[in-house]
Design a protein around this motif. Structure first.
Motif, mmCIF file in Angstrom:
data_model
loop_
_atom_site.group_PDB
_atom_site.id
_atom_site.type_symbol
_atom_site.label_atom_id
_atom_site.label_comp_id
_atom_site.label_asym_id
_atom_site.label_seq_id
_atom_site.Cartn_x
_atom_site.Cartn_y
_atom_site.Cartn_z
ATOM 1 N N THR A 34 -19.096 -6.587 -13.969
ATOM 2 C CA THR A 34 -20.199 -7.388 -13.806
ATOM 3 C C THR A 34 -21.133 -7.085 -12.624
ATOM 4 N N CYS A 35 -22.213 -8.089 -12.681
ATOM 5 C CA CYS A 35 -23.177 -7.851 -11.620
ATOM 6 C C CYS A 35 -23.681 -9.241 -11.084
ATOM 7 N N CYS A 36 -23.937 -9.306 -9.825
ATOM 8 C CA CYS A 36 -24.183 -10.783 -9.190
ATOM 9 C C CYS A 36 -25.520 -11.089 -8.417
ATOM 10 N N ILE A 37 -26.300 -9.901 -8.729
ATOM 11 C CA ILE A 37 -27.498 -9.888 -7.780
ATOM 12 C C ILE A 37 -28.540 -11.242 -8.170
ATOM 13 N N GLU A 39 -28.708 -15.125 -10.273
ATOM 14 C CA GLU A 39 -27.606 -16.074 -10.702
ATOM 15 C C GLU A 39 -27.658 -16.066 -12.389
ATOM 16 N N SER A 40 -28.713 -15.615 -12.892
ATOM 17 C CA SER A 40 -28.846 -15.402 -14.334
ATOM 18 C C SER A 40 -27.880 -14.270 -14.904
ATOM 19 N N ALA A 41 -27.664 -13.191 -14.201
ATOM 20 C CA ALA A 41 -26.671 -12.169 -14.428
ATOM 21 C C ALA A 41 -25.304 -12.962 -14.593
ATOM 22 N N GLU A 42 -25.087 -13.819 -13.575
ATOM 23 C CA GLU A 42 -23.788 -14.264 -13.421
ATOM 24 C C GLU A 42 -23.429 -15.233 -14.544
ATOM 25 N N GLN A 43 -24.496 -15.998 -14.874
ATOM 26 C CA GLN A 43 -24.281 -17.240 -16.106
ATOM 27 C C GLN A 43 -24.213 -16.262 -17.061
ATOM 28 N N CYS A 67 -14.394 -6.936 -13.392
ATOM 29 C CA CYS A 67 -14.539 -6.073 -12.257
ATOM 30 C C CYS A 67 -15.950 -6.032 -11.826
ATOM 31 N N GLY A 68 -16.435 -5.418 -10.804
ATOM 32 C CA GLY A 68 -17.596 -5.147 -10.414
ATOM 33 C C GLY A 68 -17.947 -6.303 -9.256
ATOM 34 N N CYS A 69 -19.528 -6.323 -9.194
ATOM 35 C CA CYS A 69 -19.757 -7.059 -8.019
ATOM 36 C C CYS A 69 -19.599 -8.483 -7.896
ATOM 37 N N MET A 70 -19.567 -9.179 -9.001
ATOM 38 C CA MET A 70 -19.261 -10.501 -9.177
ATOM 39 C C MET A 70 -18.092 -10.946 -8.461
ATOM 40 N N THR A 71 -16.887 -10.420 -8.846
ATOM 41 C CA THR A 71 -15.663 -10.503 -8.522
ATOM 42 C C THR A 71 -15.468 -10.399 -6.823
ATOM 43 N N SER A 327 -33.718 -15.854 -6.698
ATOM 44 C CA SER A 327 -32.549 -16.437 -6.986
ATOM 45 C C SER A 327 -31.652 -16.661 -5.789
ATOM 46 N N LYS A 328 -31.356 -17.741 -5.619
ATOM 47 C CA LYS A 328 -30.323 -18.428 -4.330
ATOM 48 C C LYS A 328 -28.921 -17.336 -4.588
ATOM 49 N N ARG A 329 -28.552 -16.758 -3.398
ATOM 50 C CA ARG A 329 -27.318 -16.261 -3.565
ATOM 51 C C ARG A 329 -26.432 -16.778 -2.268
#
Ligand code: SAM
Ligand code: SF4
Length: 426
Positions: A34-37, A39-43, A67-71, A327-329
């Motif tokens: 995953t990627c969380c850079i 919000e759209s990537a997370e959704q 796995c990856g940065c979202m987690t 995108s607000k993080r």
């Protein structure tokens, strides 16, 4: 960077005798890197994980890994497990290279594994990636980031800067070049310009590494991403200018054309400094092309700030711009900044930005007509070769018997057809 992480994951799976499948229905294991850079990537990833629920009901032995940065974000592993109880393994960015062991222990114990390390450990050199790109090989030179741009989540999910040893990188690149398969080596890091500074030995830095890599014999080009403008040194410009193995295509993310916004982004350079860097690159590196990253709608960005961004795009004559809507993080300073820009204004600005860049890119393509450029032949159809310039532009060439896939050759650009350059080998 995520693509290369996925190549390492695929390498670990190959070592456990897993093979790629055409569809998810055929798979015995599915890994979401995953990627969380933004919000759209997370959704998107959440929707994709949700899609597996039905399959997992039918295929009870299917192993699902996230796995990856979202987690790596606070409370995320617990939220994921609650939302998708069928996930078997949740790990983060710092223990991604342990995935092989987690899969083995899951098979032995059949118990869900939730293990996200909050600190980075020593760099592992024993993971062999399963490379998926044809002529380009990605090579990590460092991990993490120390810069803390106020909009960015990377330093929180990927930890502090850690450089790989020069000898390990040289060995990897040498093996790749000697295999004969790779014509471009792309060095990866969040800020490659600070490579080696964590060794504090007064000797190792990015130019030192490049110099060692350029000594490797063979027909290949070195690219790198990403550069932080604050650390792009005059020595680096001179090195690129004077070395044939160095690609002249440079990615130089600026993020905004307004000093006020750059300051609040904590980018630590001014528009004037950036422009003078761009001037030096164009002056000293013949044939240099530039691309950049731009964020629109950062909190407090006024019409005037946005106009300055448009002016900078006109000034720099980028061959390509990767434009993003802010995108607000969660957990970043900018999340709490006042004057968040409404979504409709952000959309208008990104559309305008792409219109300007589209015109400039077309002007650059037009200016290439009748010019000689070097290209790498990457693909073919019955009649044509499809080649790429150093800056990544696609060129269609008539096939001949003297050339084959993987060759680097010179072509003269003759015309543009359906937004594609058409060239002739000379
Ligand atoms: N380290 C690189 C640098 O300093 O330019 C880039 C890393 S980041 C993975 C890639 C790009 O995503 C950034 O250059 C930035 O333009 C964009 N980005 C990062 N955080 C963002 C956010 N919160 N909203 C929108 N775009 C973002
Ligand atoms: Fe994010 Fe800035 Fe680090 Fe790039 S340099 S990864 S934008 S914090």
């Amino acid at each position: 960077m995520n693509i290369h992480d996925s190549e390492k994951i695929a390498g670990m799976l190959k070592s456990l005798n897993y093979e790629e499948t055409e569809t998810k229905e055929e798979a015995d294991i599915i890994v979401f890197n995953t990627c969380c850079i933004r919000e759209s990537a997370e959704q998107k990833i959440m929707a994709k994980i949700g899609d597996i629920k039905a399959l997992k009901k039918i295929k009870k032995d299917l192993i699902v890994v996230v796995c990856g940065c979202m987690t790596q974000q606070k409370n995320m592993k617990e939220n994921l497990k609650k939302k998708f109880p069928f996930i078997n393994i949740i790990i983060g960015t710092h223990n991604i290279e342990e995935l092989r062991n987690y899969i083995l222990s899951l098979s032995a114990k059949k118990k869900t594994i939730l293990d996200v390390w909050d600190k980075e450990k020593e760099i592992r050199e024993d993971i062999k990636p399963y490379r998926t790109s044809k002529f380009n090989a990605w090579v990590n030179i460092m991990y993490g980031c120390n810069n803390f741009c106020t909009y960015c989540i990377v330093p929180y999910v990927r930890g502090r800067e850690r450089s790989r040893q020069v000898c390990d990188i040289v060995e990897e690149v040498k093996t790749l070049v000697e295999s004969g398969n790779y014509k471009t080596i792309t060095l990866l890091g969040q800020n490659v310009n600070s490579y080696g500074l964590d060794f504090h030995d007064g000797k190792t830095n990015f130019v030192y590494l490049l110099n060692e890599l350029c000594k490797i014999k063979g027909d290949f080009k070195i690219k790198f991403m990403t550069s932080h403008p604050k650390d792009f040194s005059p020595e680096l410009i001179d090195f690129i200018a004077s070395n044939d193995k160095m690609s002249k295509s440079i990615h130089l993310p600026v993020q905004s054309g307004s000093n006020e916004i750059l300051k609040r982004m904590n980018r630590r350079y001014t528009v004037e400094k950036y422009k003078s860097l761009v001037d030096q690159i164009y002056k000293k590196i013949p044939g240099a092309t530039l691309t950049t990253d731009m964020i629109v709608g950062f909190p407090g960005e006024s019409d005037d700030d946005f106009k300055k961004t448009c002016d900078l795009i006109e000034y720099c004559k980028y061959i390509g711009v990767f434009g993003f809507v802010y995108s607000k993080r969660k957990g970043t300073p900018a999340e709490k900044f006042e004057n968040q820009v409404p979504i409709n204004v952000k959309r208008e600005r990104i559309t305008k930005l792409f219109e300007i860049q589209h015109r400039i890119s077309n002007e650059i393509l037009q200016s290439m007509i009748n010019k000689k450029v070097e290209v790498l032949i990457e693909d073919e159809s019955e009649l044509y070769f499809i080649a790429k310039t150093d800056s990544g532009k696609t060129v269609r060439i008539n096939k001949d018997k003297d050339h084959k896939l993987g060759d680097i050759c010179s072509v003269v650009i003759k015309k543009i057809l359906s937004k594609q350059l058409v060239g002739e080998i000379v």
